[in-house]
Design a protein around this motif. Structure first.
Motif, PDB file in Angstrom:
ATOM      1  N   THR A  43      13.725 -21.028 -27.785  1.00 59.25           N
ATOM      2  CA  THR A  43      14.764 -22.031 -27.556  1.00 59.25           C
ATOM      3  C   THR A  43      16.025 -21.365 -27.018  1.00 59.25           C
ATOM      4  N   LEU A  44      16.569 -21.937 -25.928  1.00 64.34           N
ATOM      5  CA  LEU A  44      17.787 -21.410 -25.310  1.00 64.34           C
ATOM      6  C   LEU A  44      18.921 -22.412 -25.487  1.00 64.34           C
ATOM      7  N   GLN A  45      20.143 -21.944 -25.245  1.00 64.72           N
ATOM      8  CA  GLN A  45      21.312 -22.828 -25.259  1.00 64.72           C
ATOM      9  C   GLN A  45      21.221 -23.788 -24.068  1.00 64.72           C
ATOM     10  N   PRO A  46      21.940 -24.947 -24.112  1.00 64.13           N
ATOM     11  CA  PRO A  46      21.812 -25.958 -23.042  1.00 64.13           C
ATOM     12  C   PRO A  46      22.050 -25.411 -21.628  1.00 64.13           C
ATOM     13  N   ASN A  47      23.078 -24.559 -21.437  1.00 60.91           N
ATOM     14  CA  ASN A  47      23.390 -24.058 -20.092  1.00 60.91           C
ATOM     15  C   ASN A  47      22.933 -22.614 -19.878  1.00 60.91           C
ATOM     16  N   GLU A  48      22.138 -22.112 -20.803  1.00 60.69           N
ATOM     17  CA  GLU A  48      21.689 -20.730 -20.719  1.00 60.69           C
ATOM     18  C   GLU A  48      20.454 -20.627 -19.829  1.00 60.69           C
ATOM     19  N   GLN A  49      20.404 -19.590 -18.996  1.00 61.24           N
ATOM     20  CA  GLN A  49      19.270 -19.402 -18.105  1.00 61.24           C
ATOM     21  C   GLN A  49      18.730 -17.982 -18.212  1.00 61.24           C
ATOM     22  N   VAL A  50      17.403 -17.882 -18.137  1.00 66.08           N
ATOM     23  CA  VAL A  50      16.777 -16.561 -18.160  1.00 66.08           C
ATOM     24  C   VAL A  50      17.079 -15.851 -16.840  1.00 66.08           C
ATOM     25  N   VAL A  51      17.469 -14.582 -16.930  1.00 69.20           N
ATOM     26  CA  VAL A  51      17.772 -13.780 -15.738  1.00 69.20           C
ATOM     27  C   VAL A  51      16.626 -12.822 -15.425  1.00 69.20           C
ATOM     28  N   LYS A  52      16.107 -12.160 -16.465  1.00 67.04           N
ATOM     29  CA  LYS A  52      15.129 -11.101 -16.234  1.00 67.04           C
ATOM     30  C   LYS A  52      14.340 -10.852 -17.514  1.00 67.04           C
ATOM     31  N   LEU A  53      13.070 -10.496 -17.354  1.00 70.28           N
ATOM     32  CA  LEU A  53      12.225 -10.120 -18.484  1.00 70.28           C
ATOM     33  C   LEU A  53      11.875  -8.641 -18.340  1.00 70.28           C
ATOM     34  N   PHE A  54      12.096  -7.874 -19.419  1.00 68.46           N
ATOM     35  CA  PHE A  54      11.868  -6.424 -19.392  1.00 68.46           C
ATOM     36  C   PHE A  54      10.660  -6.082 -20.252  1.00 68.46           C
ATOM     37  N   ARG A  55       9.777  -5.232 -19.720  1.00 66.12           N
ATOM     38  CA  ARG A  55       8.645  -4.724 -20.504  1.00 66.12           C
ATOM     39  C   ARG A  55       8.643  -3.206 -20.426  1.00 66.12           C
ATOM     40  N   PHE A  56       8.535  -2.595 -21.589  1.00 67.64           N
ATOM     41  CA  PHE A  56       8.501  -1.130 -21.608  1.00 67.64           C
ATOM     42  C   PHE A  56       7.737  -0.707 -22.865  1.00 67.64           C
ATOM     43  N   GLY A  57       6.588  -0.029 -22.674  1.00 68.46           N
ATOM     44  CA  GLY A  57       5.818   0.469 -23.818  1.00 68.46           C
ATOM     45  C   GLY A  57       5.333  -0.624 -24.743  1.00 68.46           C
ATOM     46  N   GLY A  58       4.993  -1.785 -24.215  1.00 65.76           N
ATOM     47  CA  GLY A  58       4.457  -2.848 -25.055  1.00 65.76           C
ATOM     48  C   GLY A  58       5.514  -3.767 -25.631  1.00 65.76           C
ATOM     49  N   ARG A  59       6.790  -3.423 -25.521  1.00 69.68           N
ATOM     50  CA  ARG A  59       7.850  -4.278 -26.034  1.00 69.68           C
ATOM     51  C   ARG A  59       8.409  -5.158 -24.920  1.00 69.68           C
ATOM     52  N   VAL A  60       8.768  -6.382 -25.304  1.00 71.11           N
ATOM     53  CA  VAL A  60       9.281  -7.351 -24.332  1.00 71.11           C
ATOM     54  C   VAL A  60      10.684  -7.770 -24.752  1.00 71.11           C
ATOM     55  N   SER A  61      11.644  -7.671 -23.834  1.00 76.85           N
ATOM     56  CA  SER A  61      13.010  -8.142 -24.063  1.00 76.85           C
ATOM     57  C   SER A  61      13.377  -9.112 -22.950  1.00 76.85           C
ATOM     58  N   VAL A  62      14.240 -10.058 -23.294  1.00 78.44           N
ATOM     59  CA  VAL A  62      14.627 -11.092 -22.336  1.00 78.44           C
ATOM     60  C   VAL A  62      16.143 -11.084 -22.184  1.00 78.44           C
ATOM     61  N   LEU A  63      16.623 -11.077 -20.936  1.00 74.84           N
ATOM     62  CA  LEU A  63      18.059 -11.110 -20.637  1.00 74.84           C
ATOM     63  C   LEU A  63      18.399 -12.505 -20.116  1.00 74.84           C
ATOM     64  N   THR A  64      19.418 -13.122 -20.698  1.00 77.06           N
ATOM     65  CA  THR A  64      19.844 -14.463 -20.265  1.00 77.06           C
ATOM     66  C   THR A  64      21.325 -14.435 -19.916  1.00 77.06           C
ATOM     67  N   SER A  65      21.753 -15.440 -19.159  1.00 70.47           N
ATOM     68  CA  SER A  65      23.176 -15.562 -18.828  1.00 70.47           C
ATOM     69  C   SER A  65      23.592 -17.019 -18.950  1.00 70.47           C
ATOM     70  N   GLU A  66      24.871 -17.214 -19.222  1.00 73.95           N
ATOM     71  CA  GLU A  66      25.442 -18.552 -19.318  1.00 73.95           C
ATOM     72  C   GLU A  66      26.807 -18.513 -18.662  1.00 73.95           C
ATOM     73  N   ALA A  67      27.042 -19.411 -17.702  1.00 77.27           N
ATOM     74  CA  ALA A  67      28.289 -19.363 -16.929  1.00 77.27           C
ATOM     75  C   ALA A  67      29.465 -19.795 -17.795  1.00 77.27           C
ATOM     76  N   GLU A  68      30.523 -18.979 -17.776  1.00 77.41           N
ATOM     77  CA  GLU A  68      31.786 -19.352 -18.422  1.00 77.41           C
ATOM     78  C   GLU A  68      32.699 -20.013 -17.396  1.00 77.41           C
ATOM     79  N   THR A  69      32.898 -19.312 -16.270  1.00 74.48           N
ATOM     80  CA  THR A  69      33.621 -19.847 -15.111  1.00 74.48           C
ATOM     81  C   THR A  69      32.751 -19.546 -13.892  1.00 74.48           C
ATOM     82  N   SER A  70      33.300 -19.745 -12.696  1.00 76.30           N
ATOM     83  CA  SER A  70      32.537 -19.412 -11.491  1.00 76.30           C
ATOM     84  C   SER A  70      32.350 -17.920 -11.328  1.00 76.30           C
ATOM     85  N   ALA A  71      33.140 -17.110 -12.064  1.00 78.61           N
ATOM     86  CA  ALA A  71      33.088 -15.668 -11.861  1.00 78.61           C
ATOM     87  C   ALA A  71      32.630 -14.891 -13.087  1.00 78.61           C
TER      88      ALA A  71
END
Length: 870
Positions: free
Chosen positions: A143-171
């Protein structure tokens, strides 16, 4: 006419086209814009489009597999529609398997599964060989936050991590790192970073670096080992000693991190690259770029740094010596560069001169010779008005083709407000079909793109006008110099000659800034397949006078080696090819006959070449071609002029007897033998104020073989409360030659910007998502896309042929051989009241065929069908 209605029923389907996507281009903080996936055997690369996923062979440079979203219910639900997700990452293997299946190398080499990660956190497992599964596996990561989007999925040595971002402003953005538990199918948040300006990760999926605003607006760097919570650093961003007080010298545009997490490169809007040694925080500056650095990438051993920007040059920096090598003359601005397994360079290029759309091309280069290359792109279209979600590259100066650092704060909201308020929503476009090869020609700024509709591939990209953009990139204030624009292309009936019309623009800010130059060019197809310039005409209708319409001659006139051009003051000229001079020359001139100007100018020509119909403003004048003057000018009784109700947008001569005239308010069919209007429909609510004068002709086309007319109607969609939204839908209506019958009415889920007849039986259209569709009478598997064509007839045994034929016949009877319309469509398009076609064939027509059908050969059955029909 009734018989052809029965046998040729139209269908609408989206067949090819589509737009190459750089999934992270709209996220300003992501330095890695493109997403590609190299297959396990390193022979193919997987590339996402906005309507499909394509697999390209690196050996043959050909597309070897297409996974179309429209062919699968699951993919359609995920990726198509108003609230569709986007593809944010691709990963080898099946992420839905247990823990052991996620490690690299856990699969054997004959496994062709790969996982598609969406921006909302869904994972879809597909196969890049074999048939597309009806029900591909889909799981939700968590489950993600309403405006949160997945950016990238990382796999290394069998472990999986997920990077997400959520816009605060345009920058600025909030980034989160999650650990993914495959057994429980949930995400657990590990770290959160706020006010992030830029993010970059090493290509081995191990290290992450974030540039963020810290306290007192000072910039800080967060360096993370993605899979190790303990190993993390927070460093201040080393400042650049600069004599310039410009904010560009301190505005970071892009970053790159090496495999060891020890070197960080930061590119600035001023063109300077700062290479930071993260162990001792020492820095050094690399200076060559003279505008914003847009892309950076380290090689796997950290010895070379790749950089790209507005110069259209890929620069290789040898970090031990600071020496440079260059790969110049790329097609577009280098907005992304990446390295695939040390074997290939993946470059994301943007054609920034097209301000109406984000046109991307993916260039794959062999890292050993830099010559073996694959250029991947969809149709490149220039729209009259900028479409939604256009992303401009960052530049040191603000221009129409770029975004400056000051623009980033307001760009998105400003564009949304402008689109909602604007009355004239003209997203029309231009493309033409070459008669002999059936290739599609898209005028694209100073060039023309040649696209194969059936193979769904770009054939060629050729510059037709010489400008600064052809030879080198434009940087800084040069961005405001506008290159010549190809406004239109036409072809002679045999396809051997191309006629192009281009407009040249002087620099802005001068007294002569509005004095455009107009050029007409005639091109011959050479033996090598390139168009060669044969004749160039400067100011064909006089200084500063534009060409408003070009019409190629019918075969009866000089074997089609001629054309008419008109201007905005009523002038008309005929150009023809002179065999003796081996050149094109001006043959006939009709001087302007009116005292006002109008851009509503259209032309039509009778098949025998004797009469020309010249529409100017609200009048249609009949001109005798031989004398090149008004038909029976001295006779008061002759029907040589028609006055319509408003400015004329399009005219077409159908079957040499009916003149179809579309004005700003109505669609009319004039019977030329009787001189009366036979049919007329109200177009006012759909056309008035929406299209620029003359552009409605892009949305009307005529089948010259049987006289059928296709009309496109675009409209804004409404939300649940009945308010207009930024989304569009369209209808395609097909009529017979005198508009007395409606042969088909179809809906499409996007704005259609152009429709053209393909010199056969079909109409081809283009929408604002760069997709190509067809309104067709043919049912060949190459044309119909919405039906999965793989193995469609495999299960049909010979003894089932009778049953299937009876099903078809029953379906025909149930439909009554009438166009499919529902109440909602009729309510929307109540200005069309087509007659119902008469039934010439019914159920009983084929009864005798079924009395003794056992053991009948296919050719015998075909003969029986033909006897019934004829």
């Amino acid at each position: 006419m009734g018989q052809s209605v029965v046998h040729q029923k139209y269908k609408l389907s989206v067949v090819s086209g589509g737009k190459l996507v750089l999934p992270r281009a709209s996220n300003r903080s992501c330095c890695n814009k493109s997403v590609t996936l190299l297959t396990r055997d390193e022979t193919c690369v997987v590339v996402p489009f906005n309507n499909q996923i394509k697999v390209y062979s690196l050996e043959t440079s050909q597309c070897v597999k297409t996974l179309k979203f429209a062919n699968n219910a699951v993919l359609s639900r995920l990726f198509l529609g108003a609230d569709a997700a986007s593809i944010c990452d691709l990963a080898l293997g099946d992420l839905t398997l247990a823990e052991g299946g996620t490690a690299d190398g856990a699969h054997s080499d004959d496994t062709f599964d790969f996982s598609v990660i969406t921006s909302v956190g869904d994972v879809v497992v597909l196969n890049y060989k074999g048939k597309l599964a009806d029900e591909p596996k889909v799981i939700q990561l968590g489950t993600l936050q309403p405006n949160e989007q997945v950016v990238k999925l990382f796999r290394f040595g069998g472990r999986v991590s997920v990077l997400t971002s959520e816009a605060e402003t345009s920058a600025t953005y909030t980034y989160r790192i999650y650990s993914y538990d495959n057994s429980e199918r949930k995400l657990s948040e590990r770290k959160r970073f706020e006010h992030v300006l830029l993010s970059a990760w090493s290509s081995n999926d191990k290290f992450l670096c974030l540039l963020a605003k810290g306290q007192n607006s000072k910039k800080v760097l967060y360096l993370e080992d993605i899979h190790d919570q303990i190993d993390s650093k927070t460093l201040p961003l080393p400042s650049i000693a600069s004599a310039s007080a410009s904010s560009n010298a301190h505005f970071a545009t892009v970053m790159a991190l090496d495999h060891q997490g020890s070197q960080l490169a930061v590119g600035y809007a001023s063109g300077v690259i700062n290479v930071i040694n993260l162990t001792d925080q020492s820095t050094r500056l690399l200076k060559w770029h003279i505008d914003s650095v847009l892309s950076l990438c380290f090689t796997s051993d950290g010895t070379y740094l790749l950089s790209g920007g507005w110069e259209k040059v890929l620069s290789f920096w040898q970090l031990s010596t600071n020496l440079q090598q260059f790969l110049p003359r790329l097609n577009g601005v280098v907005v992304d560069c990446n390295i695939l397994h040390d074997k290939f360079y993946s470059l994301g290029l943007q054609f920034a001169d097209n301000q109406s759309n984000s046109d991307y091309q993916l260039l794959l280069l062999n890292s050993t010779d830099l010559k073996s290359r694959i250029a991947i792109s969809g149709p490149l279209c220039v729209f009259q008005t900028a479409v939604r979600d256009v992303v401009y590259p960052v530049s040191a100066v603000s221009s129409k083709a770029s975004a400056s650092s000051a623009d980033l704060q307001k760009a998105n909201k400003k564009q949304q407000r402008k689109l909602l308020k604007r009355r004239r929503q003209d997203f029309s476009s231009v493309f033409e079909i070459q008669p002999s090869t059936k290739h599609l020609y898209f005028p694209h700024t100073s060039a023309v793109q040649i696209f194969d509709f059936y193979k769904n591939e770009q054939i060629h990209y050729q510059y037709l006008a010489s400008g600064l953009n052809n030879s080198m990139g434009k940087v800084r204030s040069e961005l405001n110099l506008k290159d010549p624009v190809i406004a239109d292309v036409k072809f002679t009936k045999d396809g051997n000659w191309m006629i192009s019309y281009e407009v040249e623009y002087p620099p802005e800010g001068l007294l002569s800034s509005n004095d455009f130059s107009h050029v007409l060019k005639f091109w011959r197809m050479s033996a090598s397949g390139e168009w060669e310039l044969q004749t160039k005409v400067l100011s064909p209708h006089g200084l500063k006078t534009p060409i408003t319409s070009i019409l190629v001659a019918p075969r009866s006139v000089n074997n089609s080696l001629g054309c008419l051009t008109s201007d905005n003051n009523g002038g008309l000229k005929y150009w023809s090819f002179d065999e003796v001079l081996n050149n094109w020359a001006l043959s006939k001139v009709a001087v302007p006959s009116v005292n006002h100007f109008s851009n509503s100018v259209e032309l039509a020509w009778s098949l025998d070449g004797s009469l020309i119909f010249h529409a100017f403003d609200d009048k249609v004048t009949v001109i005798e071609f031989a004398a090149f003057k008004k038909f029976y000018e001295d006779s008061a009784k002759a029907l040589n002029e028609f006055t319509m109700d408003s400015a004329i947008q399009s005219i077409m001569l159908v079957n040499d007897s009916n003149l179809i005239v579309a004005t700003q308010t109505s669609l009319n069919s004039i019977n030329l033998l009787l001189g009366v209007v036979e049919s007329s429909f109200d177009l006012y609510p759909f056309v008035n104020g929406v299209y620029k004068n003359g552009h409605a002709s892009r949305l009307i086309s005529c089948d010259e073989k049987n006289g059928r007319v296709a009309l496109v109607v675009n409209h804004k969609t409404l939300d649940a409360e009945g308010r207009p939204t930024l989304n569009y839908a369209s209808h395609v209506l097909v009529f017979n030659s005198d508009l007395s019958q409606k042969l088909g009415a179809f809906e499409h889920d996007e704005y259609i910007s152009c429709i053209r007849w393909n010199f056969d039986t079909d109409f081809i259209f283009l929408d604002t998502k760069n997709r190509l569709g067809v309104v067709s009478t043919t049912t060949s598997p190459e044309m119909l896309d919405e039906v999965d064509k793989e193995g469609a007839l495999d299960q049909l045994a010979s003894n089932e042929f009778e049953i299937e034929l009876q099903k078809l016949t029953r379906a025909q009877k149930a439909q009554g051989l009438e166009p499919e319309t529902d109440e909602k469509e009729e309510a929307l398009l109540d200005f069309i009241n087509g007659d119902k076609s008469g039934k010439l064939i019914n159920m009983n027509s084929f009864t005798s065929m079924f009395e003794n059908i056992e053991n009948v050969q296919m050719d015998t059955l075909f003969d029986r069908v033909m006897k019934v029909i004829t």
